[in-house]
Write a protein that holds these residues in place. Structure first.
Motif, PDB file in Angstrom:
ATOM      1  N   VAL A 135       0.840  -1.191   0.000  1.00  0.00           N
ATOM      2  CA  VAL A 135       0.000   0.000   0.000  1.00  0.00           C
ATOM      3  C   VAL A 135       0.881   1.249   0.000  1.00  0.00           C
ATOM      4  CG1 VAL A 135      -1.849   1.242   1.171  1.00  0.00           C
ATOM      5  CG2 VAL A 135      -1.749  -1.262   1.326  1.00  0.00           C
ATOM      6  N   ASN A 136       0.628   2.156  -0.931  1.00  0.00           N
ATOM      7  CA  ASN A 136       1.303   3.460  -0.933  1.00  0.00           C
ATOM      8  C   ASN A 136       0.623   4.369   0.076  1.00  0.00           C
ATOM      9  OD1 ASN A 136       3.020   2.650  -2.965  1.00  0.00           O
ATOM     10  ND2 ASN A 136       1.834   3.585  -4.602  1.00  0.00           N
ATOM     11  N   ALA A 137       1.408   4.965   0.975  1.00  0.00           N
ATOM     12  CA  ALA A 137       0.837   5.822   2.014  1.00  0.00           C
ATOM     13  C   ALA A 137       1.873   6.875   2.413  1.00  0.00           C
ATOM     14  CB  ALA A 137       0.410   4.966   3.219  1.00  0.00           C
ATOM     15  N   GLU A 138       1.809   7.348   3.667  1.00  0.00           N
ATOM     16  CA  GLU A 138       2.728   8.358   4.185  1.00  0.00           C
ATOM     17  C   GLU A 138       3.246   7.929   5.544  1.00  0.00           C
ATOM     18  OE1 GLU A 138       0.005  11.579   4.369  1.00  0.00           O
ATOM     19  OE2 GLU A 138       0.415  12.281   2.339  1.00  0.00           O
ATOM     20  N   GLU A 140       4.954   9.371   9.441  1.00  0.00           N
ATOM     21  CA  GLU A 140       4.483  10.331  10.435  1.00  0.00           C
ATOM     22  C   GLU A 140       4.785  11.779  10.065  1.00  0.00           C
ATOM     23  OE1 GLU A 140       8.596   8.909  11.602  1.00  0.00           O
ATOM     24  OE2 GLU A 140       6.720   8.053  10.829  1.00  0.00           O
ATOM     25  N   SER A 141       5.728  11.979   9.132  1.00  0.00           N
ATOM     26  CA  SER A 141       6.081  13.334   8.701  1.00  0.00           C
ATOM     27  C   SER A 141       5.415  13.725   7.387  1.00  0.00           C
ATOM     28  CB  SER A 141       7.607  13.457   8.554  1.00  0.00           C
ATOM     29  OG  SER A 141       8.252  13.185   9.789  1.00  0.00           O
ATOM     30  N   GLY A 142       4.615  12.836   6.834  1.00  0.00           N
ATOM     31  CA  GLY A 142       3.954  13.115   5.567  1.00  0.00           C
ATOM     32  C   GLY A 142       4.760  12.730   4.347  1.00  0.00           C
ATOM     33  N   ASN A 143       5.917  12.064   4.545  1.00  0.00           N
ATOM     34  CA  ASN A 143       6.731  11.633   3.407  1.00  0.00           C
ATOM     35  C   ASN A 143       6.110  10.404   2.755  1.00  0.00           C
ATOM     36  OD1 ASN A 143       8.866  13.565   3.854  1.00  0.00           O
ATOM     37  ND2 ASN A 143       9.464  12.330   5.619  1.00  0.00           N
ATOM     38  N   PRO A 144       6.161  10.309   1.415  1.00  0.00           N
ATOM     39  CA  PRO A 144       5.610   9.118   0.754  1.00  0.00           C
ATOM     40  C   PRO A 144       6.343   7.862   1.196  1.00  0.00           C
ATOM     41  CG  PRO A 144       6.892  10.450  -0.784  1.00  0.00           C
ATOM     42  CD  PRO A 144       6.751  11.259   0.459  1.00  0.00           C
ATOM     43  N   SER A 145       5.593   6.814   1.470  1.00  0.00           N
ATOM     44  CA  SER A 145       6.151   5.560   1.970  1.00  0.00           C
ATOM     45  C   SER A 145       5.351   4.395   1.419  1.00  0.00           C
ATOM     46  CB  SER A 145       6.131   5.515   3.503  1.00  0.00           C
ATOM     47  OG  SER A 145       6.836   6.604   4.067  1.00  0.00           O
ATOM     48  N   ILE A 146       5.958   3.224   1.468  1.00  0.00           N
ATOM     49  CA  ILE A 146       5.297   1.988   1.058  1.00  0.00           C
ATOM     50  C   ILE A 146       5.170   1.087   2.274  1.00  0.00           C
ATOM     51  CG2 ILE A 146       5.363   0.006  -0.493  1.00  0.00           C
ATOM     52  CD1 ILE A 146       7.264   1.606  -2.275  1.00  0.00           C
ATOM     53  N   TYR A 147       3.962   0.653   2.559  1.00  0.00           N
ATOM     54  CA  TYR A 147       3.710  -0.279   3.656  1.00  0.00           C
ATOM     55  C   TYR A 147       3.346  -1.632   3.051  1.00  0.00           C
ATOM     56  CZ  TYR A 147       3.527   3.787   6.750  1.00  0.00           C
ATOM     57  OH  TYR A 147       3.840   4.920   7.452  1.00  0.00           O
ATOM     58  N   PHE A 148       3.793  -2.709   3.700  1.00  0.00           N
ATOM     59  CA  PHE A 148       3.521  -4.038   3.164  1.00  0.00           C
ATOM     60  C   PHE A 148       3.608  -5.074   4.274  1.00  0.00           C
ATOM     61  CE2 PHE A 148       8.022  -3.198   2.850  1.00  0.00           C
ATOM     62  CZ  PHE A 148       8.640  -4.379   3.204  1.00  0.00           C
ATOM     63  N   LEU A 149       3.024  -6.233   4.022  1.00  0.00           N
ATOM     64  CA  LEU A 149       3.080  -7.346   4.959  1.00  0.00           C
ATOM     65  C   LEU A 149       4.092  -8.365   4.455  1.00  0.00           C
ATOM     66  CD1 LEU A 149      -0.683  -7.952   5.817  1.00  0.00           C
ATOM     67  CD2 LEU A 149       0.982  -6.514   7.006  1.00  0.00           C
ATOM     68  N   SER A 150       4.970  -8.788   5.343  1.00  0.00           N
ATOM     69  CA  SER A 150       5.957  -9.818   5.037  1.00  0.00           C
ATOM     70  C   SER A 150       5.624 -11.066   5.842  1.00  0.00           C
ATOM     71  CB  SER A 150       7.364  -9.326   5.395  1.00  0.00           C
ATOM     72  OG  SER A 150       7.541  -9.314   6.803  1.00  0.00           O
ATOM     73  N   ALA A 196      -6.534   7.553   4.385  1.00  0.00           N
ATOM     74  CA  ALA A 196      -5.681   8.746   4.487  1.00  0.00           C
ATOM     75  C   ALA A 196      -6.216   9.772   5.477  1.00  0.00           C
ATOM     76  CB  ALA A 196      -5.520   9.375   3.105  1.00  0.00           C
ATOM     77  N   ASP A 197      -7.546   9.966   5.550  1.00  0.00           N
ATOM     78  CA  ASP A 197      -8.102  10.995   6.421  1.00  0.00           C
ATOM     79  C   ASP A 197      -7.802  10.730   7.892  1.00  0.00           C
ATOM     80  OD1 ASP A 197      -9.033  12.241   4.220  1.00  0.00           O
ATOM     81  OD2 ASP A 197     -11.164  11.819   4.539  1.00  0.00           O
ATOM     82  N   ARG A 198      -7.565   9.475   8.239  1.00  0.00           N
ATOM     83  CA  ARG A 198      -7.216   9.143   9.622  1.00  0.00           C
ATOM     84  C   ARG A 198      -5.783   8.622   9.739  1.00  0.00           C
ATOM     85  NH1 ARG A 198     -11.311   9.406  13.226  1.00  0.00           N
ATOM     86  NH2 ARG A 198     -13.456   9.375  12.454  1.00  0.00           N
ATOM     87  N   HIS A 199      -5.006   8.817   8.679  1.00  0.00           N
ATOM     88  CA  HIS A 199      -3.617   8.332   8.601  1.00  0.00           C
ATOM     89  C   HIS A 199      -3.477   6.924   9.193  1.00  0.00           C
ATOM     90  CE1 HIS A 199      -3.522  10.077  12.711  1.00  0.00           C
ATOM     91  NE2 HIS A 199      -3.875  11.212  12.168  1.00  0.00           N
ATOM     92  N   GLN A 200      -4.256   5.986   8.624  1.00  0.00           N
ATOM     93  CA  GLN A 200      -4.267   4.609   9.110  1.00  0.00           C
ATOM     94  C   GLN A 200      -4.122   3.620   7.956  1.00  0.00           C
ATOM     95  OE1 GLN A 200      -8.034   4.290  11.089  1.00  0.00           O
ATOM     96  NE2 GLN A 200      -7.330   5.260  12.979  1.00  0.00           N
ATOM     97  N   LEU A 201      -3.367   2.556   8.203  1.00  0.00           N
ATOM     98  CA  LEU A 201      -3.317   1.397   7.304  1.00  0.00           C
ATOM     99  C   LEU A 201      -4.266   0.349   7.856  1.00  0.00           C
ATOM    100  CD1 LEU A 201      -1.436   1.011   4.789  1.00  0.00           C
ATOM    101  CD2 LEU A 201      -0.659   2.805   6.337  1.00  0.00           C
TER     102      LEU A 201
END
Length: 328
Positions: A135-138, A140-150, A196-201
């Motif tokens: 999942v493409n997200a942000e 804590e500082s608003g920088n673009p990041s990629i989250y994933f499950l391993s 995104a509105d709640r900054h949650q994955l």
């Protein structure tokens, strides 16, 4: 014309070199960098399942540049190591990320037509279990990041590099845990969405022998903390963001979940579940306020939060269950 000679000039274009217009194979995953189409993996067990193909730049010729792959336009990413490609991530700052089962690769643009990408291996041990969990997200500082499950749990890759973010939910991944561990081969596998509105994955996970997700874990990118939920809305075979007001165009997007029986549930609707008020629980980690071997007392508990008409009950549990005391 009888008795005269005539010269006829016919202008033929030269044929393209062999392999210029090769068709792409049966790839599993697609990504674009804005100018090229990238393809990875294969539906065939005998295909190149660790290869990334890429098309020419759009407009490079007068034929379908998004439908052809010149014969040399590919990269092999450790064909015999790290499992197979499981999906794409990004782009982040122009770079595309390729996940294998136990590897992560970064494709950096070079600006060269002959070799437009340089492949850099970021990890030889960590990868993604499925493209549905990338999942493409942000951060804590608003920088673009990629989250994933391993296979070890949730990770994040961004401006600060690779970070493990599953410290407080490791029991979920353990096969010895109460839930039996994550079922990686479920009929309806794990998947995720960024609220995104709640900054949650929000990730949905099938546990034990479940054939579809049965729990949802929520990671707050601002707080760096996870929560866990079950119930009907957590048993989602698929999820997405959609308008918070059906039939109305709005920028407010909330998660919707598809569940068994042909139902789609509107999630995060407040303090009720389809009209029924429900209870929510937050359990903290164990605390040792004065260390081992010392006695202490707990008094005057306080909870900070938004004032509602609901009742808040605070329970203190001593010695991991030896005694409990509650106040509402």
């Amino acid at each position: 014309i009888w008795g005269e000679t005539t010269t006829v000039l016919i202008d033929y274009a030269l044929a393209y070199d062999t392999g210029t217009n090769s068709l792409p194979g049966s790839c599993r995953y697609l990504m674009t960098d804005g100018n090229r189409l990238l393809m990875a993996g294969s539906w065939s067990a005998t295909g190149k399942r660790s290869r990334v193909w890429f098309t020419p730049v759009l407009g490079a010729s007068d034929i379908g540049d998004d439908e052809r792959v010149p014969i040399d336009n590919y990269l092999d990413l450790d064909d015999r190591d790290g499992g197979y490609i499981t999906g794409f991530g990004g782009p982040i700052l122009g770079s595309i990320y390729v996940f294998k089962e136990r590897q992560i690769w970064k494709l950096v643009p070079t600006g060269l037509a002959a070799s437009p990408y340089r492949a850099i291996c970021l990890s030889k041990t960590i990868g993604a279990i499925s493209y549905k969990t990338i999942v493409n997200a942000e951060d804590e500082s608003g920088n673009p990041s990629i989250y994933f499950l391993s296979y070890r749990g949730p990770y994040r890759y961004g401006s600060g590099g690779l970070h493990y973010i599953g410290n407080n939910i490791e029991d979920i991944w353990s096969s010895d845990g109460a839930l039996g561990g994550v079922n990686y081969v479920a009929t309806w596998p794990a998947h995720g969405v960024y609220y995104a509105d709640r900054h949650q994955l929000w990730w949905y996970l099938p546990m034990g022998t479940d054939t579809a997700p049965s729990i949802r874990i929520v990671y707050d990118t601002m707080l760096g903390a996870c929560s866990r939920a079950d119930g009907a809305s957590a048993a989602a075979s698929a999820s997405c963001l959609f308008s918070s007001s059906l039939g109305v165009s709005t920028h407010a997007l909330v998660p919707f979940a598809a569940i068994a029986g042909g139902f789609v549930l509107y999630c995060d609707a407040g303090t009720h579940d389809n009209g029924t008020v429900f209870k929510a629980y937050v359990v903290t980690k164990p605390y040792l306020p004065v260390g081992f071997g010392r006695s202490c007392g707990v008094s005057d508990p306080h909870v900070t939060g938004k004032v509602t008409t609901s009742t808040v009950t605070l329970t203190a549990t001593r010695d991991l269950g030896a005694q409990t005391r509650s106040v509402s």
